[in-house]
Design a protein around this motif. Sequence first.
Motif, PDB file in Angstrom:
ATOM      1  N   GLU A  70      -1.671  -1.710 -10.742  1.00 44.76           N
ATOM      2  CA  GLU A  70      -3.038  -2.014 -11.194  1.00 44.76           C
ATOM      3  C   GLU A  70      -3.820  -2.850 -10.177  1.00 44.76           C
ATOM      4  O   GLU A  70      -5.034  -2.922 -10.252  1.00 44.76           O
ATOM      5  N   GLU A  71      -3.099  -3.508  -9.248  1.00 40.40           N
ATOM      6  CA  GLU A  71      -3.756  -4.408  -8.287  1.00 40.40           C
ATOM      7  C   GLU A  71      -4.473  -3.679  -7.158  1.00 40.40           C
ATOM      8  O   GLU A  71      -5.239  -4.287  -6.434  1.00 40.40           O
ATOM      9  N   VAL A  72      -4.176  -2.398  -6.969  1.00 41.65           N
ATOM     10  CA  VAL A  72      -4.700  -1.691  -5.794  1.00 41.65           C
ATOM     11  C   VAL A  72      -5.469  -0.434  -6.173  1.00 41.65           C
ATOM     12  O   VAL A  72      -5.331   0.086  -7.281  1.00 41.65           O
ATOM     13  N   LYS A  73      -6.276   0.041  -5.219  1.00 40.45           N
ATOM     14  CA  LYS A  73      -7.032   1.287  -5.377  1.00 40.45           C
ATOM     15  C   LYS A  73      -6.786   2.151  -4.145  1.00 40.45           C
ATOM     16  O   LYS A  73      -6.505   1.627  -3.066  1.00 40.45           O
ATOM     17  N   VAL A  74      -6.920   3.465  -4.300  1.00 38.90           N
ATOM     18  CA  VAL A  74      -6.798   4.372  -3.160  1.00 38.90           C
ATOM     19  C   VAL A  74      -7.873   4.010  -2.137  1.00 38.90           C
ATOM     20  O   VAL A  74      -9.023   3.763  -2.488  1.00 38.90           O
ATOM     21  N   GLY A  75      -7.469   3.924  -0.874  1.00 32.10           N
ATOM     22  CA  GLY A  75      -8.400   3.565   0.201  1.00 32.10           C
ATOM     23  C   GLY A  75      -8.433   2.075   0.492  1.00 32.10           C
ATOM     24  O   GLY A  75      -9.025   1.644   1.489  1.00 32.10           O
ATOM     25  N   GLN A  76      -7.795   1.279  -0.355  1.00 32.52           N
ATOM     26  CA  GLN A  76      -7.798  -0.173  -0.180  1.00 32.52           C
ATOM     27  C   GLN A  76      -6.879  -0.593   0.954  1.00 32.52           C
ATOM     28  O   GLN A  76      -5.762  -0.112   1.079  1.00 32.52           O
ATOM     29  N   LYS A  77      -7.398  -1.506   1.799  1.00 30.45           N
ATOM     30  CA  LYS A  77      -6.577  -2.108   2.861  1.00 30.45           C
ATOM     31  C   LYS A  77      -5.827  -3.274   2.236  1.00 30.45           C
ATOM     32  O   LYS A  77      -6.416  -4.085   1.519  1.00 30.45           O
ATOM     33  N   ILE A  78      -4.522  -3.327   2.494  1.00 33.05           N
ATOM     34  CA  ILE A  78      -3.693  -4.383   1.914  1.00 33.05           C
ATOM     35  C   ILE A  78      -2.804  -4.999   2.995  1.00 33.05           C
ATOM     36  O   ILE A  78      -2.675  -4.450   4.092  1.00 33.05           O
ATOM     37  N   GLU A  79      -2.234  -6.128   2.667  1.00 34.25           N
ATOM     38  CA  GLU A  79      -1.142  -6.703   3.445  1.00 34.25           C
ATOM     39  C   GLU A  79       0.000  -6.824   2.463  1.00 34.25           C
ATOM     40  O   GLU A  79      -0.178  -7.294   1.340  1.00 34.25           O
ATOM     41  N   PHE A  80       1.186  -6.359   2.885  1.00 34.02           N
ATOM     42  CA  PHE A  80       2.301  -6.300   1.939  1.00 34.02           C
ATOM     43  C   PHE A  80       3.629  -6.581   2.632  1.00 34.02           C
ATOM     44  O   PHE A  80       3.729  -6.545   3.853  1.00 34.02           O
TER      45      PHE A  80
END
Length: 95
Positions: A70-80
């Motif tokens: 739920e925390e992310v969306k398609v196309g979202q830049k993340i650090e993981f």
Amino acid sequence: DMNKTRILLATAAAIALGAAVAAAQEYTAGEVTKIDAAQKKLTIKHGELANLDMPAMTMVFVVAEDSMIEEVKVGQKIEFTADRVNGRITVTDIK
């Protein structure tokens, strides 16, 4: 003598543990390209994952916590962070 050996072993173990903890905290940049909520999987185009000895690529990860979906969306830049959990490459944290 035996005591010196024990101290050396304890020191080596502490250093190894410290290195593992430091490596586990290194975040990798990525971009979410697909979300499979039913299977609790994220497809992430990511940079090198040094702790897993993996080059940059796009791949499917399972998530450690269902809420990460739920925390992310398609196309979202993340650090993981990712690690091998029960033999599966797993996203362990998302910033």
